[in-house]
Design an enzyme around this catalytic site. Sequence first.
Site, PDB file in Angstrom:
ATOM      1  N   VAL A  64     -50.869  -2.771  13.472  1.00  0.00           N
ATOM      2  CA  VAL A  64     -49.602  -3.044  12.799  1.00  0.00           C
ATOM      3  C   VAL A  64     -49.559  -2.281  11.477  1.00  0.00           C
ATOM      4  CG1 VAL A  64     -48.148  -4.814  11.750  1.00  0.00           C
ATOM      5  CG2 VAL A  64     -49.360  -5.285  13.891  1.00  0.00           C
ATOM      6  N   ALA A  65     -48.512  -1.488  11.298  1.00  0.00           N
ATOM      7  CA  ALA A  65     -48.449  -0.581  10.150  1.00  0.00           C
ATOM      8  C   ALA A  65     -47.973  -1.255   8.869  1.00  0.00           C
ATOM      9  CB  ALA A  65     -47.536   0.604  10.479  1.00  0.00           C
TER      10      ALA A  65
ATOM     11  N   LEU B   7     -60.384   5.011   3.874  1.00  0.00           N
ATOM     12  CA  LEU B   7     -59.261   5.581   3.144  1.00  0.00           C
ATOM     13  C   LEU B   7     -59.676   6.862   2.453  1.00  0.00           C
ATOM     14  CD1 LEU B   7     -56.340   5.308   1.952  1.00  0.00           C
ATOM     15  CD2 LEU B   7     -57.415   4.169  -0.007  1.00  0.00           C
TER      16      LEU B   7
ATOM     17  N   LYS C 231     -52.116   4.062  17.654  1.00  0.00           N
ATOM     18  CA  LYS C 231     -50.693   4.310  17.441  1.00  0.00           C
ATOM     19  C   LYS C 231     -50.111   3.112  16.703  1.00  0.00           C
ATOM     20  CE  LYS C 231     -49.695   2.438  22.033  1.00  0.00           C
ATOM     21  NZ  LYS C 231     -49.195   2.702  23.398  1.00  0.00           N
TER      22      LYS C 231
ATOM     23  N   ALA D  17     -56.238   1.236   8.671  1.00  0.00           N
ATOM     24  CA  ALA D  17     -55.930   2.600   8.229  1.00  0.00           C
ATOM     25  C   ALA D  17     -54.756   3.222   8.974  1.00  0.00           C
ATOM     26  CB  ALA D  17     -57.168   3.487   8.387  1.00  0.00           C
ATOM     27  N   ILE D  18     -54.080   2.458   9.812  1.00  0.00           N
ATOM     28  CA  ILE D  18     -53.026   3.026  10.653  1.00  0.00           C
ATOM     29  C   ILE D  18     -51.884   3.635   9.838  1.00  0.00           C
ATOM     30  CG2 ILE D  18     -51.729   0.873  10.935  1.00  0.00           C
ATOM     31  CD1 ILE D  18     -52.424   3.559  13.651  1.00  0.00           C
TER      32      ILE D  18
ATOM     33  N   HIS E 128     -46.946   7.066   2.552  1.00  0.00           N
ATOM     34  CA  HIS E 128     -47.910   7.395   3.610  1.00  0.00           C
ATOM     35  C   HIS E 128     -47.435   8.627   4.399  1.00  0.00           C
ATOM     36  CE1 HIS E 128     -50.097   3.699   2.800  1.00  0.00           C
ATOM     37  NE2 HIS E 128     -48.986   3.012   2.917  1.00  0.00           N
TER      38      HIS E 128
ATOM     39  N   ARG F 115     -40.627  -8.198   2.912  1.00  0.00           N
ATOM     40  CA  ARG F 115     -40.876  -8.011   1.487  1.00  0.00           C
ATOM     41  C   ARG F 115     -39.643  -7.400   0.821  1.00  0.00           C
ATOM     42  NH1 ARG F 115     -46.463  -4.740   2.032  1.00  0.00           N
ATOM     43  NH2 ARG F 115     -45.357  -4.040   3.908  1.00  0.00           N
TER      44      ARG F 115
ATOM     45  N   SER G   6     -53.955  -3.826  -0.028  1.00  0.00           N
ATOM     46  CA  SER G   6     -55.247  -3.685   0.646  1.00  0.00           C
ATOM     47  C   SER G   6     -55.983  -5.013   0.666  1.00  0.00           C
ATOM     48  CB  SER G   6     -56.098  -2.620  -0.057  1.00  0.00           C
ATOM     49  OG  SER G   6     -55.511  -1.344   0.049  1.00  0.00           O
TER      50      SER G   6
ATOM     51  N   LYS H  37     -41.600  -0.391   1.822  1.00  0.00           N
ATOM     52  CA  LYS H  37     -42.055   0.518   2.867  1.00  0.00           C
ATOM     53  C   LYS H  37     -41.317   1.849   2.807  1.00  0.00           C
ATOM     54  CE  LYS H  37     -44.752   0.155   5.423  1.00  0.00           C
ATOM     55  NZ  LYS H  37     -46.153   0.586   5.198  1.00  0.00           N
TER      56      LYS H  37
ATOM     57  N   TYR I 157     -44.070   2.781  -1.084  1.00  0.00           N
ATOM     58  CA  TYR I 157     -45.137   3.315  -0.237  1.00  0.00           C
ATOM     59  C   TYR I 157     -44.538   4.396   0.659  1.00  0.00           C
ATOM     60  CZ  TYR I 157     -48.186  -0.603  -1.497  1.00  0.00           C
ATOM     61  OH  TYR I 157     -48.966  -1.495  -2.185  1.00  0.00           O
TER      62      TYR I 157
END
Length: 368
Positions: free
Chosen positions: A298-299, A240, A279, A268-269, A96, A15, A134, A75, A94
């Site tokens: 996968v994050a 979430l 993980k 939700a990772i 997180h 992306r 999402s 990211k 993002y």
Amino acid sequence: MIIGVPKEIKNNEYRVGLTTSSVYELTHHGHTVMVESNAGAAIGLSNADYLKAGAKISKKSAEIFEKSEMIIKVKEPQPEEFSMLRSGQVLFTYLHLAPDLEQTKGLLDSNCIAIAYETVTDKRGGLPLLAPMSEVAGRMSVQAGAHCLEKAQGGSGVLLGGVPGVPPAKVVVLGGGVAGTNAARMAMGLNAHVTVIDKSLDRLKELDFCFSPSLHTVYATLDTIEHYVTQADLVIGAVLVPGATAPKLISNKIISKMKKGSVIIDIAIDQGGCVEGAKPTTHENPTFTIEGVTLYCVANMPGAVARTSTFALNNATLPFILALAQKGWRKAMADDEHLLHGLNICEGKVTHQAVAKAHLLPYTPLLL
């Protein structure tokens, strides 16, 4: 304002922070946009396309970070990136942060202004910049789950929709929000037996009204989660708590009771995961097993469909980016409390309560 768009460097992340249409909007309003060479090439946006939109092309990410007043990414910055951030520079992406102490410390040390897409709100209490991804992740989770259930992938060999004379797979979705609803829609579209578990009765009523009788809804308790998860072929974790670490709803004890070859997709990772022992994994190596159960964690799931994801994300982020560029971050946040909710780190202080709580750090609300 000088706005920088570095190329994403996370594993299999294709992306890009700004599309050419977004660049054109920003340059039309008098802003300078610097884009790293080939930042959008993987999704069909060439350097020539960006030049035509009015961008300047830079060969090195270091130049982008050095010269830009605001950095737009997709990211979270990787260690080699947040070390290039500087005092007073705005980072909009993002983040997180709740499960990521290393990044939190890196952003604090940089003295930058870090605004997280995932905690920007709207007047309805939604998360408008998280919602597009999402939606993508929810829909992808069913595709990924169906693939992981194949015998050659270590799954139980169950087809989600079954066939005449053979029952469909049981799919359990934990969380009835945007990701969970999209996962349920996809699974129902494949004729799976779908159950959504949520702690909000109002949300369960909405889902029942929209999808009954194809969808089964269950109120979330420890007992119901264990009962339905242990009976499932595919579990999708889509819970979430905005800005905070995801609750661990599936314990190792529950996993030990699940059917061998069943699959858990932990959407939700990014916020730490809702499965004990979860993980982050990558598109390159997406799965691992616990007690014979396959976990897909996968994050950056939407990165696999990078073109769709990039355009969907830009549709949501552009108005906020324009406001930040036109007004500067302080005035933009003073004018919009929903954008203010996105501020996680500001000039060496944690300004989001959930992030501070997750890392036992002092919380300092921004006073405008």
